[in-house]
Motif scaffolding. Structure first.
Motif, PDB file in Angstrom:
ATOM      1  N   ILE B  42     -31.913 -22.106 -15.872  1.00  0.00           N
ATOM      2  CA  ILE B  42     -31.858 -20.975 -16.818  1.00  0.00           C
ATOM      3  C   ILE B  42     -32.380 -19.736 -16.108  1.00  0.00           C
ATOM      4  O   ILE B  42     -33.509 -19.724 -15.625  1.00  0.00           O
ATOM      5  CB  ILE B  42     -32.669 -21.291 -18.087  1.00  0.00           C
ATOM      6  N   TYR B 142     -23.876 -23.719 -23.135  1.00  0.00           N
ATOM      7  CA  TYR B 142     -25.079 -24.533 -22.931  1.00  0.00           C
ATOM      8  C   TYR B 142     -24.714 -25.968 -22.601  1.00  0.00           C
ATOM      9  O   TYR B 142     -23.923 -26.592 -23.324  1.00  0.00           O
ATOM     10  CB  TYR B 142     -25.941 -24.506 -24.198  1.00  0.00           C
ATOM     11  N   ARG B 156     -27.987 -24.525 -17.019  1.00  0.00           N
ATOM     12  CA  ARG B 156     -27.996 -25.113 -18.363  1.00  0.00           C
ATOM     13  C   ARG B 156     -27.597 -24.075 -19.412  1.00  0.00           C
ATOM     14  O   ARG B 156     -27.068 -24.403 -20.453  1.00  0.00           O
ATOM     15  CB  ARG B 156     -29.365 -25.709 -18.659  1.00  0.00           C
ATOM     16  N   GLU B 157     -27.894 -22.801 -19.147  1.00  0.00           N
ATOM     17  CA  GLU B 157     -27.301 -21.704 -19.919  1.00  0.00           C
ATOM     18  C   GLU B 157     -26.480 -20.902 -18.929  1.00  0.00           C
ATOM     19  O   GLU B 157     -27.016 -20.492 -17.895  1.00  0.00           O
ATOM     20  CB  GLU B 157     -28.382 -20.827 -20.562  1.00  0.00           C
TER      21      GLU B 157
END
Lengths: 586, 586
Positions: B42, B142, B156-157
């Motif tokens: 992230i 996501y 992850r994002e």
């Protein structure tokens, strides 16, 4: 650019209001195919709505850039730790979306990003020479609202511009705050709002000075006051004028009276008039003691008694703002049973206060000043005490300013009587001060080589909410009506007729406008003129051009959505006339 | 526009590599102050990084608009129900971020939006006349990756462009797919990738035809193959050529032999050579039976035996792709204990198959065709069977194509020997078909007034990943080196010297470039020339201009980052020379 054709556009207009639409902007944005609901408080943007949103973003971006703020972009999915350090992990309560990742790490969906911005500045900067700094983002925010409502006006996923300023001292913060305030004025002027800048409380954000930009609207959830002399504050922030102390030397000693069947203030006043008919009695002579329960972020609870004049209620929003981050709950029958010193319906000041029999903290309204005499509960069922004098017969543990504000109450700055109005919060600017910098240890070296804590400001604009607020302020009973700067398209060209010539001429005008840099939506559908007229008014482009029956006479009709004006212009002059009409709209 | 000054820019360059940086792009993007890590996988975008990201978004948007795709924007926070209806709520397993709102409703953070787009089309459209339709968004996605790595390359994002096409029939889908494919070619050409379009498997998305756009790179996580004749596929999608059946009439009857101490294929081949020295033996003559456990989305498990020639391993990725959405797990000692028909280390085909003693499903590699003879386990410890002929002595429950692919294996289309290479998945296009439309009942009326299920395509581009992939492909040992179209600024003007004249002239050149529409970063810091040169190479603008010592002789130096070219040009011609240099870069 190129022309957008309605035969291809991903849109469908609805003839019926959506079942859940409470306000006009919500109704029209859904009916006109600008947005669609995905879940409570969560919306999708369809092509027309997204174009308006992008226009709002552009205006916000331009004005933020103009004050030297720099754009960054933070994730929405965030780790718990920084929010734990500032206490907001708990303080946000149920409003925070929390989740766990596959490794069982606690995470959250960012409600605002003070923590993350503080940390990135700590990471990059180390000297007073690096400051001042202003950084901003336009990004998705998340709040698990208890009552999402009114479409985009109170959503659970929404788009905000949030910016943060970093300064070495208070004077710098004042200047950063001032620059943001001026940028906000330019932004809201460009969006075309009727807005009011009001003093506000800082709430869970912490900090000191704070103002809100409210779009004035009857459907607003926020109540604010303004005075003829220019005072303006949201109702949570209104400070009550504390009257001068009263000389109580002629007030008789307090006396307890039987007052059977006086469950309300009105019945109590009636009994007072019966008992002492030669004196003037009103609800304002009574002292009402309201007991509530505060639930603190750590889960503990505390009883709190609030003394206010009987002609006013405790204002739930003012009390909530006062209590924040603690939450106000009902003081239940069970709670009363556990504290027998509190006689429900007859609670008087003598049984209240941290030193009293009940031990309940007792705070009183600013109007309850030394020397004032009150009728209030005698702490016995069916009895009240009269001529109970503040300072002589009772004291409180402090002051609390949470009574409802009345139209006509004096402004605290002496600028005249207050008028109540309603608004929607569109922007909020805060002088945060050092709360976040202290919690996360953001320090820089000052000119003397000493580590000093940075002082911060935080500044938000509801970007998606602004789309709804503009729609709300400009729509009418036929649909949306966009200002030119925000409209998905500046001109809507309607081909109303069956002849090839109508479609050919409409396309030609659309292409000429497009070549001239005007954004154009062309209604080229095989639909009746009535359907096209209705849709055009519903969709709300500022100018529309009807290419139809008049063509035989060499004219097209140019319509202005906001005024309803319609003029026939010769076909040959159409493009010029349309551009002039647009210019007049600004 | 206005000039950006480094003295004000929110950036700090680092002299050291970040501890977690595995790949060059990650290292340089962090060291150059383009991005910062917030949590594993992230990242935040700082001003320079965000400008590159916006440039990629612009290119993607232009090419999507050019094929008539319409931009929309969906929420990231989504309700469970639609994903439940298609099975993806479960199929995504631990990769899906799940959470509950305050009312205990299950929600998720969208990994992709097939369901939501299907539903919005169902909401708006009802006729074949409305189709074809292509809609897209550029938006946060996501996935709770087990191993986020390499900075932006596996986050992850992350930001994706995802689009979806809707057609009435297969021919329409073919055409929509083709248009997207061509748009993707233009996008990746403009981004300046070395890429390969490879056949792919559809994975959890379902659907049929599917291709990936891979950036060719040694650090890529994907392995793909290509042949001289133009065949290209990712390794999961490679189809093994099935050999012709073999005449087994001269093959002796199967015979069991003692083969003590043959725990590996190599030891088994050695023993075969001892036993039958007049025959040729290699690992390819042995048949290895591998047992695994499949865990299905509903939580149930199943044993699976895979028979492959002993010279190859089962390829974990190919098996994972084959099993998806089920997950492959180890068949443990405990599992063996529960199925005594499976003699670990000596499992032979005769104990395998749904009808066999073990009852375990048995699938075999395509190379195990009728008539081929094998050395394989005899289902007794220390013994193997020889000359076991497929079709004569054993059969399987079906075919499975999950053996590793070797450099030199034949392409399935006869286009020559395959070469293995590595790449990063930058884009993926799918013919989804009717899976989602059926699950969510998206039907429209066809020309005959009959309800027909719509057929869909799904098309993704990793937008944030593209920033890293371009950086990875263009950086060198000094830092980043951006193509002109993606660079945060086209020109970096360095004032290297202490004289006022140097800063004045540098500012003047920067302002002239800015006025000419060139984006400019001006290094106006009080820092040494060495620091400025190093930072300039690290930050990687395509052209830099050194205003310094040469000024006394009336020249400035124009440097081209990608080639290292440096030329002195007269100050008076500087702006013209810089613009020419930019033009040459394209």
């Amino acid at each position: 650019m190129s022309i957008t054709r309605m035969s291809q556009l991903f849109v469908r207009t609805l003839r019926e209001d959506p079942a859940d639409a409470e306000v006009a902007s919500h109704r029209w944005l859904v009916r006109a195919g600008y947005i669609r609901r995905v879940a409570p408080g969560i919306y999708s943007w369809l092509p027309l709505g997204l174009r308006v949103l992008h226009n709002v973003e552009r205006i916000v971006r331009e004005e933020m850039d103009a004050i030297g703020a720099q754009e960054v972009s933070f994730p929405a999915l965030l780790p718990r730790e920084p929010y734990e350090a500032t206490g907001r992990w708990d303080d946000y309560g149920d409003n925070l979306f929390r989740l766990r990742d596959r490794r069982d790490n606690d995470m959250l969906l960012g409600p605002t990003h003070e923590e993350m911005f503080t940390l990135v500045v700590k990471d990059l900067y180390s000297s007073y020479k690096d400051l001042p700094l202003a950084i901003y983002q336009i990004q998705n925010k998340y709040r698990d609202e208890a009552r999402p409502r009114a479409g985009l006006l109170r959503g659970r996923e929404f788009i905000m511009k949030d910016s943060y300023s970093f300064d070495i001292d208070d004077a710098g913060l004042d200047e950063s705050y001032r620059r943001h305030r001026e940028a906000y004025i330019r932004i809201f002027d460009r969006l075309g709002f009727d807005y009011e800048i009001v003093q506000a409380t800082a709430g869970a954000m912490g900090g000191s000075k704070s103002e809100e930009f409210l779009a004035v609207s009857d459907i607003g959830e926020d109540t604010f006051v303004r005075s003829p002399g220019g005072y303006a504050a949201n109702v949570e922030a209104v400070q009550t004028l504390r009257p001068e102390p009263v000389d109580a030397s002629n007030t008789p000693a307090a006396h307890v009276e039987d007052t059977p069947e006086t469950p309300t203030i009105d019945t109590l006043v009636a009994v007072a008039r019966e008992l002492f008919p030669d004196r003037e009695w009103s609800a304002a002579d009574t002292l009402k003691n309201v007991v509530v329960k505060l639930r603190h972020p750590d889960g503990s609870t505390e009883a709190l008694a609030i003394g206010i004049p009987g002609d006013r209620q405790v204002d739930a929003k003012r009390l909530e703002a006062w209590a924040d981050p603690s939450v106000v709950e009902e003081f239940t029958a069970e709670d009363f049973a556990q504290n027998p010193a509190l006689v429900q319906g007859y609670i008087g000041p003598q049984a209240l206060g941290e030193e009293s029999a009940s031990g309940v903290r007792y705070l009183t309204d600013p109007r309850i000043v030394e020397g004032t005499a009150w009728v209030t509960g005698a702490n016995e069922a069916g009895r009240h005490v009269f001529d109970l004098v503040c300072g002589r017969d009772f004291t409180s543990d402090g002051s609390i300013d949470v009574a409802e504000v009345f139209d006509g109450d004096p402004a605290p700055d002496g600028s005249g009587p207050l008028t109540l109005a309603r608004g929607m919060e569109m922007g909020h600017i805060f002088q945060l001060g050092r709360k976040y910098a202290e919690a996360l240890e953001l320090k820089v070296l000052d000119p003397n080589g000493k580590q000093v804590v940075v002082t911060m400001g935080s500044y938000g604009i509801g970007v998606s909410r602004a789309v709804a607020a503009v729609a709300e302020g400009t729509c009418d009973d036929k649909g949306l009506s966009w200002p030119r700067d925000l409209a998905p398209f500046e001109v809507h060209v309607l081909a109303t007729g069956k002849g090839e010539d109508v479609f050919a001429k409409a396309t030609e005008i659309a292409e000429e406008l497009d070549a001239a840099g005007v954004t154009v939506l062309l209604d080229d559908r095989k639909a009746s003129p009535g359907v096209k007229f209705a849709d055009s008014e519903l969709l709300g482009m500022p100018v529309s051009v009807v290419v139809g029956r008049g063509l035989a006479d060499g004219v097209v009709e140019v319509r202005t959505r906001s005024t309803g004006d319609r003029v026939d212009v010769p076909v040959a002059d159409a493009v010029g006339a349309i551009r002039e009409t647009l210019e007049r709209l600004g």
